[in-house]
Structures are given as structure tokens and as C-alpha cells.
Write an enzyme that holds these catalytic residues in place. Structure first.
Site, PDB file in Angstrom:
ATOM      1  N   HIS A  46      -3.800  -4.669  -0.111  1.00 37.56           N
ATOM      2  CA  HIS A  46      -3.689  -5.506   1.166  1.00 37.56           C
ATOM      3  C   HIS A  46      -3.748  -6.968   1.047  1.00 37.56           C
ATOM      4  CE1 HIS A  46      -3.249  -1.422   3.586  1.00 37.56           C
ATOM      5  NE2 HIS A  46      -4.041  -1.008   2.476  1.00 37.56           N
ATOM      6  N   GLU A  84      -2.552  -8.804   3.191  1.00 35.48           N
ATOM      7  CA  GLU A  84      -2.746  -9.407   4.569  1.00 35.48           C
ATOM      8  C   GLU A  84      -4.415  -9.284   5.202  1.00 35.48           C
ATOM      9  OE1 GLU A  84      -1.853  -6.648   3.938  1.00 35.48           O
ATOM     10  OE2 GLU A  84      -2.510  -4.913   5.328  1.00 35.48           O
ATOM     11  N   CYS A  87       1.088  -1.308  -0.136  1.00 34.83           N
ATOM     12  CA  CYS A  87      -0.019  -0.071  -0.029  1.00 34.83           C
ATOM     13  C   CYS A  87       0.939   1.359  -0.190  1.00 34.83           C
ATOM     14  CB  CYS A  87      -0.872   0.035   1.075  1.00 34.83           C
ATOM     15  SG  CYS A  87      -2.328   1.275   0.918  1.00 34.83           S
TER      16      CYS A  87
END
Lengths: 208, 262
Positions: free
Chosen positions: A187, A189, A80
């Protein structure tokens, strides 16, 4: 061992948990000594480019981080704003980036320069335009989805570093690979299975 | 190469006494279950995002339960927004550090617009959502902001407060209807229509979704990209409202993604 830079910005906890859930060893790097034994790094980042750069500059970690990237040539994955920080500068604020990849960061707009609804938020599909270690074995999915939350995008000088794009009002790069430097605008994650697979791929990126 | 950003659809969990409850019109709390269990189920269903709101914090004047937020965040595999009792930049930063993607500010933003502004500057606009709790006045049929501190309608016009929030730079507006809350009778589109075309930030609607068609109806009526949040729809099943956490089916996801809008 993946070292996640804890310089004051970015979802270090979420990244660390996501790696852990997928059986990938990681360590949160808050001091210079914690770089020891690391085989690759993650540079997270959220919020504004300039405030993230300011935090990195004040963290005491920047020089050692750059040494690991440029001298030791360890892989690094920017996530990001972490991706954006790899570039030279941003339209958002006055700060200078790391300049590890040539190019800048610009605000998302329509092709016609009209303003659009921002941030770019939610699940969007990738158009993978180049072979990248990050997307190995994504074969079944032509356009895998990931979660995005941002208003600025990268604008690399050389299009050769771009490995995937996405479309929201216009088409823009969302991932890069340049030697040992990797970066994703989305993202991983927080992107369920696709994100987990990408992180696993990154964990297996060969080191020089 | 034209592919599009999917319409976001996400469940909402209300925390009351550190457990999940549901309300009707912000009252009549019914116990639903354990928050971590709910998160695990939503993980399995691969929901787009999750919104967790502590509904005690404002009225009881208690701070957010950071330990519980950490546990929820650790468990949560999708992007997480937390709201309830965030009244200082320090608390907001702690919550972000706990692994939360976005902070939702509701009641505290009333009269504290520059807090919102500062929060956006520190954690980034994209990480700040303004929750607009609104209800219709029986006196003049106008939409006003509902205060969760007094559990009463204020004299602040909902549209004015929303414009304030936009001015402060919020990345998202979550328009939450008190009148529709828990009723499963469909979303209140009236206010959404007023806002959505005069704002350039992300907008979500919450309150009243009772069936899948309520989701597609909203998109068709406003003809623009809106986030669809729902509590009861993803918590209850059947006439007797048995607790069963659910989400969209594959078919429903496909149908939503095929909707055309500008």
C-alpha cells in the site's frame, strides 16, 4: 491527471489524500464521463478478489477502464487486490480477473506448502530485481520498506514482468511492470515517504 | 535474499467524548489531548500503524462518529484501525470508505460471532481485528472476557471467545489486558502464550507496556511474531506522567529488528 477507479472496493479516499498531500492531481472516477481528460489510472482494491471483481463488473466502469488500458494504452497502477485483479484468476473464490497479465493469484504458503500465519501484515522490505519506473531514485535504499496487508500473492506466467519481490516464509513477487500496466501488492498510500515517492514516480511515468 | 517482516509496533488512542483519554484498568479517564494533533505527531514519528478505539460507543450505546473518523483518517499517513461501536455491516463499510484500513470488533462480537463472519466476508478477513478484552478472575484465577457494556467480567472464558473469533475468520486478534491497562508494569504474556501457538492469524498484544524492554521481553518469551500495541508507553513521559507523544528511537527500532525468533 490520475483517475482513481471508484468501483466499490479499495481505499479510494486514502489514495486520493495521499496524492493530494504530494501535490499530485487526481480525480475519483465513479461514472464513465469522469474518465475524460485522465492521463493515467489507479485501480485500488481490498478485501476478497471475487467480491472486488464482482463490484468492478457491476460498476458500469469495467469496459471503459479496459478500453483506456488496452486501446488508449494509458498507464494503470493496480494496488493490493487491484494488482491481483489484473491477472486471470485467483485461488480465492471463483471469479475471473481482468486477464491483462498472464498468470494467477495464489495463497501465501511456506515453500513446503505448510500453512503460515496470515495475513502478511506490516512493514517488509522489497528486493528490487528489475529497473522499473516505480522505483526510480530509490537508489539510496537497497531494500525499501513498504506496508503490506494481504494473504494472497500474484504468480505471473512470465517472470519478466516482476520488478520486485519480498520475503515472508517464502519469496514472492510484489510488483509488476508490463508496458503500460503497473501493479504493487503493498500500500503506497500508507507507506510514509517510500509510498509517496513511488506515487510520485507513477505520476511521472511517460505516456505513449 | 532473506529479509524479514518487521515486528509491528503501534500506538493506541482511546477516544472519550471525541478527545484522547487514557485509562487505568479501563477506568479513571485522564484527558490527554486532541486526536488530530496526536495523529500529526505520530505521522512525523513514522509509526508503523495506529489503533483508534472509541471507548464510549459500547457503554453509551452510541454509533461511531463517522465525521471524526474521516478527519482522523484524512490526517493519518499510516495504516489505521478503528474500533468502537461497529454493530452493522453498513457502518463498517462507511468506516472503510472513510479511509480506515481495518475494523476492530470488541464487545459486539460476544454472542454475535456470525456478525464477525459476515464482516470478514464483506470487507475481507485481513481487514477485521477481534479485540479480546480479558481479565483474571479473583475467584478461580482463570482469564475471562471483560464486558465493556457492563464494565464487568463475564463468565465467558477468554480462550473460548478467542477460539470463536478465530473460527469466524478474523485476520487479527488484539489481546487487551484490563488488569494491565495503564499500569505500565509490563504486558501479560500468560494468555498470549496460550493463544499465539494455537492460532494462524496475526496477533497483537496490548495493555501494560511501560518501557522498551517490555516489548523485547514479549517477543523473546513467545518466540514468534506478535504485534506490539501500546497506549501509555507512547503517551506519557516521566514519573509524573506528563503527556508527550513518543515512539521508538532509531536504536530501539534496530534492536527490535535484530531479535531472532522462529
Amino acid at each position: 491527471m490520475i483517475g482513481i477507479l471508484n468501483y466499490g472496493s479499495g481505499n479510494v479516499t486514502a489514495i486520493s489524500h495521499s496524492l493530494q498531500k504530494n501535490g499530485i492531481d487526481s480525480r475519483i472516477i465513479s461514472t464513465i464521463s469522469e474518465f475524460s481528460g485522465i492521463s493515467r489510472m489507479i485501480l485500488p482494491g481490498v478485501g476478497a478478489f471475487s467480491s472486488a471483481m464482482k463490484k468492478l463488473n457491476n460498476s458500469g466502469l469495467r469496459v471503459e477502464f479496459e478500453r483506456h488500458v488496452q486501446v488508449l494504452q494509458l498507464p494503470v497502477l493496480g494496488i493490493c487486490v487491484g494488482l491481483q485483479m489484473l491477472f486471470e484468476n485467483s485461488e480465492e473464490g471463483e471469479a475471473e480477473g481482468l486477464g491483462l497479465i498472464s498468470g494467477k493469484v495464489i495463497k501465501l504458503k511456506k515453500d513446503t506448502q505448510e500453512s503460515i500465519r496470515l495475513p502478511h501484515i506490516g512493514w517488509n522490505q522489497l528486493h528490487i530485481n528489475k529497473e522499473s519506473h516505480l522505483f526510480k531514485k530509490f537508489g539510496n535504499q537497497e531494500n525499501p520498506e513498504f506496508y503490506f496487508l494481504h494473504s494472497y500473492v500474484i504468480n505471473p506466467l512470465s517472470k519478466d514482468v516482476i520488478t520486485a519481490s519480498a520475503f515472508y516464509e517464502s519469496s514472492f513477487p510484489v510488483s509488476v511492470e508490463s508496458n503500460n500496466i503497473f501493479g504493487v501488492q503493498f500500500h503506497p498510500e500508507k507507506s510514509h515517504k517510500n509510498g509517496a515517492d513511488l506515487l510520485k514516480n507513477y505520476a511521472n511515468v511517460p505516456t505513449h | 535474499m532473506q529479509m524479514s517482516l518487521r515486528i509491528r509496533v503501534y500506538p493506541v488512542l482511546l477516544l472519550h467524548k471525541n478527545q484522547v483519554y487514557k485509562t487505568i484498568n479501563f477506568k479513571n479517564h485522564i484527558y490527554v489531548g486532541d486526536p488530530l494533533n496526536a495523529v500529526r505527531i505520530f505521522n512525523e514519528k513514522k509509526v508503523d500503524e495506529l489503533l483508534v478505539l472509541d471507548i464510549d460507543a459500547t457503554i453509551n450505546k452510541t454509533p461511531p462518529n463517522i465525521e471524526l473518523i474521516k478527519k482522523i483518517s484524512r490526517e493519518c499517513e499510516m495504516p489505521l484501525t478503528y474500533g468502537g461501536g461497529v454493530q452493522s455491516l453498513e457502518i463498517a463499510e462507511k468506516i472503510i470508505e472513510a479511509g480506515v484500513e481495518k475494523i476492530a470488533i470488541g464487545n459486539y462480537a460476544i454472542g454475535n460471532e456470525d456478525f464477525v463472519n459476515k464482516l470478514c466476508a464483506i470487507i475481507g478477513s485481513q481487514s477485521v481485528a477481534g479485540v479480546v478484552n480479558f481479565a483474571k478472575s479473583v475467584l478461580d484465577s482463570e482469564y475471562y472476557i471483560y464486558s465493556t457494556a457492563d464494565m464487568n467480567l463475564t463468565q465467558l472464558l477468554a480462550i473460548h471467545h478467542t477460539q470463536n473469533l478465530i473460527g469466524q475468520g478474523v485476520g487479527e486478534l488484539i489481546l487487551n489486558s484490563v488488569d494491565k491497562d495503564g499500569t505500565m508494569s509490563g504486558y501479560d504474556n500468560y494468555f498470549l502464550k496460550k493463544i499465539v501457538h494455537s492460532s494462524e492469524c496475526a496477533v497483537s498484544i496490548l495493555g501494560g507496556a511501560g518501557k522498551f524492554e517490555d516489548l523485547t521481553d514479549v517477543i523473546r518469551e513467545v518466540n514468534t511474531r506478535v504485534g506490539l500495541a501500546a497506549g501509555s508507553l507512547f503517551t506519557f513521559r516521566g514519573k509524573y506522567k506528563s503527556v508527550l507523544f513518543s515512539y521508538l528511537s532509531e536504536d530501539e527500532r534496530n534492536e527490535l529488528s535484530k531479535l531472532d525468533f522462529s
